[in-house]
Design an enzyme around this catalytic site. Structure first.
Site, PDB file in Angstrom:
ATOM      1  CD  GLN A  35      -4.807  64.086 117.853  1.00 44.45           C
ATOM      2  OE1 GLN A  35      -5.435  65.162 117.832  1.00 44.45           O
ATOM      3  NE2 GLN A  35      -4.039  63.764 118.892  1.00 44.45           N
ATOM      4  CG  ASP A 160       0.509  73.273 123.624  1.00 46.65           C
ATOM      5  OD1 ASP A 160       1.633  72.701 123.607  1.00 46.65           O
ATOM      6  OD2 ASP A 160      -0.034  73.755 122.614  1.00 46.65           O
ATOM      7  N   PRO A 167     -10.815  65.780 119.724  1.00 48.65           N
ATOM      8  CG  PRO A 167      -8.650  64.902 119.700  1.00 48.65           C
ATOM      9  CD  PRO A 167      -9.830  65.148 118.813  1.00 48.65           C
TER      10      PRO A 167
HETATM   11  N1  SAM Z   1       0.295  74.623 119.177  1.00 54.44           N
HETATM   12  C1  SAM Z   1      -0.891  73.899 118.781  1.00 54.44           C
HETATM   13  C2  SAM Z   1      -2.052  74.834 118.624  1.00 54.44           C
HETATM   14  O1  SAM Z   1      -1.964  75.958 119.102  1.00 54.44           O
HETATM   15  O2  SAM Z   1      -3.038  74.428 118.007  1.00 54.44           O
HETATM   16  C3  SAM Z   1      -1.152  72.787 119.754  1.00 54.44           C
HETATM   17  C4  SAM Z   1      -0.092  71.758 119.628  1.00 54.44           C
HETATM   18  S1  SAM Z   1      -0.167  70.331 120.607  1.00 54.44           S
HETATM   19  C5  SAM Z   1       0.445  69.205 119.456  1.00 54.44           C
HETATM   20  C6  SAM Z   1      -1.884  69.952 120.738  1.00 54.44           C
HETATM   21  C7  SAM Z   1      -2.033  68.669 121.527  1.00 54.44           C
HETATM   22  O3  SAM Z   1      -3.286  68.626 122.213  1.00 54.44           O
HETATM   23  C8  SAM Z   1      -2.011  67.390 120.659  1.00 54.44           C
HETATM   24  O4  SAM Z   1      -0.874  66.633 120.971  1.00 54.44           O
HETATM   25  C9  SAM Z   1      -3.302  66.656 121.021  1.00 54.44           C
HETATM   26  O5  SAM Z   1      -3.154  65.255 121.050  1.00 54.44           O
HETATM   27  C10 SAM Z   1      -3.580  67.234 122.389  1.00 54.44           C
HETATM   28  N2  SAM Z   1      -4.967  67.113 122.843  1.00 54.44           N
HETATM   29  C11 SAM Z   1      -6.091  67.322 122.120  1.00 54.44           C
HETATM   30  N3  SAM Z   1      -7.186  67.088 122.887  1.00 54.44           N
HETATM   31  C12 SAM Z   1      -6.725  66.729 124.136  1.00 54.44           C
HETATM   32  C13 SAM Z   1      -7.357  66.369 125.368  1.00 54.44           C
HETATM   33  N4  SAM Z   1      -8.697  66.338 125.469  1.00 54.44           N
HETATM   34  N5  SAM Z   1      -6.580  66.076 126.430  1.00 54.44           N
HETATM   35  C14 SAM Z   1      -5.223  66.119 126.329  1.00 54.44           C
HETATM   36  N6  SAM Z   1      -4.556  66.434 125.190  1.00 54.44           N
HETATM   37  C15 SAM Z   1      -5.311  66.745 124.098  1.00 54.44           C
END
Ligand code: SAM
Length: 291
Positions: A35, A160, A167
Site C-alpha cells: 500500500q 484492526d 489488502p
Molecule cells: N484504525 C484503522 C482503521 O480503523 O481503519 C486501522 C489501522 S491499522 C494501521 C490497519 C492495518 O491493517 C495496516 O497496518 C495494514 O497494513 C493492516 N492490514 C491490512 N490488510 C491486512 C491483512 N490482510 N492482514 C494483516 N494486516 C492487514
C-alpha cells in the site's frame, strides 16, 4: 483519485465527501509492497498516518478507537490469557492490550512490516515501547492466511484492519470470520473495526449476515472517533458466550478497577452504553421485522 500534491492531504475514501488535513510537515511517504503509506504532521490532530488515501490513525484521537477495541472484549471476558491482533501496525492496539497484566501471550499478525517500522519511528506515542513486550509474537503475514492455518487458540481476537479495499478486503470475508471462530477458545470473543454505518451501512449489513449463523452471540457496539468521518464507528462483536453482553455494570466496574488501567475514553458505563445502536443500524443488521 490521486491526492492533491499541495500542503493539504485530502482523504479519498469517499467520492464527493471527505476531510482535508493541512500537512505542516511530511514525515515519511513510501509505496510499500502492499500500500501507499504517508505520515505527516497536522496542527490540530498531531501526527497522522494514511494508507492508500485513507486516514488510519492520528495522535489526537487514536485513544478512543484503541481503548474501545481492547478493554471492551477483555473486561467483558474477564480471564483473557491469549490475544490475537490482526493488522494494527501502528502499535496503538498492542499498547492497550499490554496494559492487561493477566494476559500471558499476544500474537500480532500485520501484513506490512514497513507500517510497523515507520510507525515505530514516526508515531512512537502509539506503541510506546509495546513492541518490546516479551509476551509479543509479531508475525508479518496476511491475517487471513494466519487464521486459516494456525493451530493456536485465543481468548480475544481483534481485527484492526484497513477498510475492505486492497489488502484489508479479505478480513471482511466469510472465510475470515469462520477461521477466527475456529481460532477462539471456549468463551472467546472476536471484535473488528467495521466502519461508520452512516457512510458504510452495507459493510455492517454484510458483516451481520456473515456473523449471524456463526456466533452464539453477535452484535455491534460503537464509538465516535473524529477522524473516521461520518459519525460513530461500529465494532463487530462475535462471541461464543452470550452472557458477556448481559454482565451487570457492577461486575464491569470491579474488573475495570481491578485492572488498574487508567483510560481517557473507556469506562464501564461507556462499555455498556456502546452496545445500544441507533434504529437505522438495528434495522440494517436484523432480518426484516425483527426490530
Ligand atoms: N484504525 C484503522 C482503521 O480503523 O481503519 C486501522 C489501522 S491499522 C494501521 C490497519 C492495518 O491493517 C495496516 O497496518 C495494514 O497494513 C493492516 N492490514 C491490512 N490488510 C491486512 C491483512 N490482510 N492482514 C494483516 N494486516 C492487514
Amino acid at each position: 483519485m490521486t491526492e492533491v500534491l499541495s500542503t493539504d492531504y485530502l482523504e479519498t475514501l469517499y467520492e464527493g465527501y471527505g476531510q482535508r488535513f493541512r500537512m505542516d510537515k511530511l514525515l515519511h511517504e513510501v509505496r510499500t509492497d502492499h500500500q501507499r503509506l504517508v505520515i505527516f504532521e497536522n496542527p490540530v490532530m498531531g501526527r497522522v498516518m494514511a494508507l492508500d488515501g485513507v486516514i488510519q490513525t492520528t495522535e489526537k484521537d487514536e485513544f478512543i478507537y484503541h481503548e474501545m477495541l481492547t478493554h471492551v472484549p477483555i473486561l467483558a471476558h474477564g480471564t483473557v490469557k491469549r490475544v490475537l491482533i490482526i493488522g494494527g501496525g501502528d502499535g496503538g492496539m498492542l499498547r492497550e492490550v499490554t496494559k492487561h497484566v493477566g494476559i500471558e501471550h499476544i500474537t500480532m499478525v500485520e501484513i506490512d512490516g514497513t507500517v510497523v517500522e515507520m510507525c515505530k519511528e514516526f508515531l512512537p506515542n502509539h506503541s510506546k515501547g509495546a513492541y518490546d513486550d516479551p509476551r509479543l509474537n509479531l508475525v508479518i503475514d496476511d491475517g487471513m492466511r494466519f487464521v486459516a492455518t494456525t493451530e493456536e487458540k485465543f481468548d480475544v481476537i481483534i481485527s484492526d484492519s484497513t477498510d475492505p479495499i486492497g489488502p484489508g478486503e479479505v478480513l471482511f470475508s466469510e472465510n475470515f470470520y469462520q477461521a477466527c471462530h475456529r481460532c477462539l477458545n471456549e468463551g472467546g470473543v472476536l471484535v473488528t473495526q467495521n466502519g461508520t454505518p452512516f457512510m458504510q451501512l452495507q459493510e455492517v449489513k454484510t458483516t451481520a449476515e456473515r456473523m449471524r449463523g456463526l456466533f452464539a452471540d453477535w452484535h455491534f457496539y460503537q464509538a465516535a472517533v473524529p477522524t473516521y468521518i461520518g459519525g460513530s464507528m461500529t465494532f463487530a462483536w462475535g462471541s461464543t458466550n452470550s452472557d458477556y453482553r448481559k454482565l451487570p455494570l457492577e461486575t464491569l466496574r470491579q474488573r475495570f478497577i481491578g485492572s488498574g488501567i487508567v483510560t481517557r475514553y473507556y469506562n464501564p458505563e461507556v462499555h455498556q452504553g456502546s452496545f445500544a445502536l441507533p434504529q437505522y443500524v438495528l434495522q440494517a443488521i436484523n432480518k426484516p421485522g425483527n426490530v
